[in-house]
Each structure stands twice: as C-alpha cells, then as structure tokens.
Design an enzyme around this catalytic site. Structure first.
Site: not given
Length: 283
Positions: A183, A240
C-alpha cells in the site's frame, strides 16, 4: 498503573478489580458487523464493546464540509460521554483488547491518552493470548454502570494535513506510515484507489512491532528497529490509512521508551481526498 501493555496472566489475576474496565475493540474493516458479532458469541468477562465506526471515530465530514478521513477522531465531548457510559472513572485502569495484534485496541489506548487518561493498556497478544491459556470467556453482557471520567489536557499530540503539507518543504518532522508495504508503494489499488504515500514518508508496517505469537516485541528490540527511522520521537509523526494503525506504532514507541511522537489523524484517506496534495510512489 499499566500505561502500555498488560499480559493475559496479569489481567486474569485482576479480573474482579472494581477499578478495572475492560473494552473489547474487535473490528473488521471489510465486515463492519464482525466485531460486535464476535463479542456476542464470547468475550472476556466484564468487557464492554467498542464500535470502531461509531464510538472510536467521528463524522467523516467536518462542519466546513471537508472530508476528514475514513476514521476521523470523535469529538472530545462525545468521547467522554462514551467513556462514562462504559463505566470509566478518573481512577479506572482501562484494558483494551482485540483479535488483531492490537491493531484496533491501540486506537482506544491513544484516544484515552488524548483526553488525559494515562491508566490504559492494551492486552499483549490480544484475545489469542487469553485463549491460549484457556482463560474463561462469556456471552454475558455486564450491567451498565455510569462512570465519571473528566476531560483533561491531552497527553498526546496531533498534526493537521496543513502541518504535513508544510513539512514536505521544511523536513523538520519525520513522517512514518504504518500501512503494509504494498500500500505504501502504491501497489494495492483495491484498498487505496489512489496509491502511494506522502512525499518524504518512511514505512514501518505496524505488524512489524509484533512477535510471531502476536505479542509485542520487547522494548530493546523495538528501540533498535525504530531508531534508524526516528532520530527524535518528539519531531516524528505517525500516520496510516485512516489514523487507526498509526496508533499501533505510537504504542510501540512508548513500549520502546521513545515517547512524544504525534498522530496525523486524517492520514492517507484524508490526504488523497484533495487532489492538489502531492503523492509519491514506490519506496
């Protein structure tokens, strides 16, 4: 007072302590009902349930109409009301747990520190550690008891998207991204349709804080692993996908004896909502 982690054995020994409040934080980002369903089947005795989407997060759109991320912080007053409904007082020792290595429990750990309550710990190893010792589970829901926790000055710091944007130019702060490496590199479009990371960010996958059995690595190992990434915790920012697993890195830093890093609550989901903000790809 436990302020970072608590073992399953210690929690079991204190299970009937009237000052103890246990909170089940199980959640599944792909199945939002899974946590509550798991709690209904069985949970640690006396535990109340915390819903990530409602209790531990706020409105996705702010009063100004701007998107705040997938899991923005709740309003402080609303959070205090939730904590009181769970029976939390100023002298309560709170223990949060989940079934995901602390992925979601760390969010409650951070939120309690955000409203000035230091006596909160995450069950080390989570529900798996509890069950590995054949400790009892129950489907009984504890009788509600209203607490009286007061809001106090934050024990933690936050930064805004504007702060992060300004930092790209200044480089004064170290930005650490807790998402999985694919990611971070921009290779998982299923989860992150706009892939990549904030320019200048470094990657520390939150699962790297754990041993194979799901418990946290010891303080010395965590410090050795974080040190090359974070020279000065007081000038570091954790982020995040939506401000949840970044709290796991913040907890790991506390365990390592490296406190002081800030949280970017909106994180990647807020960042990419504005196409004018820069995005980097790869490592």
């Amino acid at each position: 007072m436990n302020t970072t982690l608590i073992s399953a054995s210690e929690l079991a020994a204190r299970i009937d302590d009237p000052a103890l409040v246990i909170v089940d934080c199980r959640h599944d980002l792909m199945n939002l009902a899974a946590g509550r369903e798991g709690y209904a089947v069985g949970h640690i005795r006396n535990a109340v349930f915390a819903d990530m989407e409602t209790a531990l997060s706020g409105a996705k759109t702010g009063a100004d109409g701007q998107f705040r991320g997938r899991h923005p912080l709740p309003e402080r007053a609303a959070l205090i009301e939730t904590l009181r409904a769970w029976g939390i007082d100023d002298d309560s020792q709170v223990v949060a747990y989940d079934a995901h290595g602390g992925m979601f429990a760390a969010r409650l750990w951070w939120l309690l520190r955000w409203v000035g309550h230091p006596a909160v710990a995450v069950l080390d190893g989570g529900l798996a550690a509890w069950q590995s010792q054949a400790l009892p589970m129950t489907a009984d829901v504890p009788a509600p008891r209203r607490g009286a926790i007061a809001e106090r000055a934050p024990l933690v710091a936050t930064v805004t998207a504007g702060d992060v944007l300004a930092n790209i130019g200044s480089g004064e702060r170290t930005l650490i991204d807790a998402r999985a490496p694919d990611r971070f590199r921009g290779e998982n479009e299923t989860i992150d349709p706009v892939g990549g990371h904030i320019p200048g960010a470094k990657n520390r996958f939150f699962k790297d804080n754990l041993q194979a059995d799901g418990r946290f690595k010891d303080a010395a190992q965590l410090k050795a692993e974080f040190a090359p990434l974070v020279a000065d915790p007081a000038s570091a920012v954790m982020q995040c996908g939506s401000g949840v697993t970044a709290c796991h890195n913040l907890l790991a830093l506390e365990v390592a004896g490296m406190p002081g890093a800030a949280l970017y609550p909106g994180s990647w989901s807020e960042w990419v909502a504005d196409p004018s903000r820069p995005v980097a790809k790869g490592v």
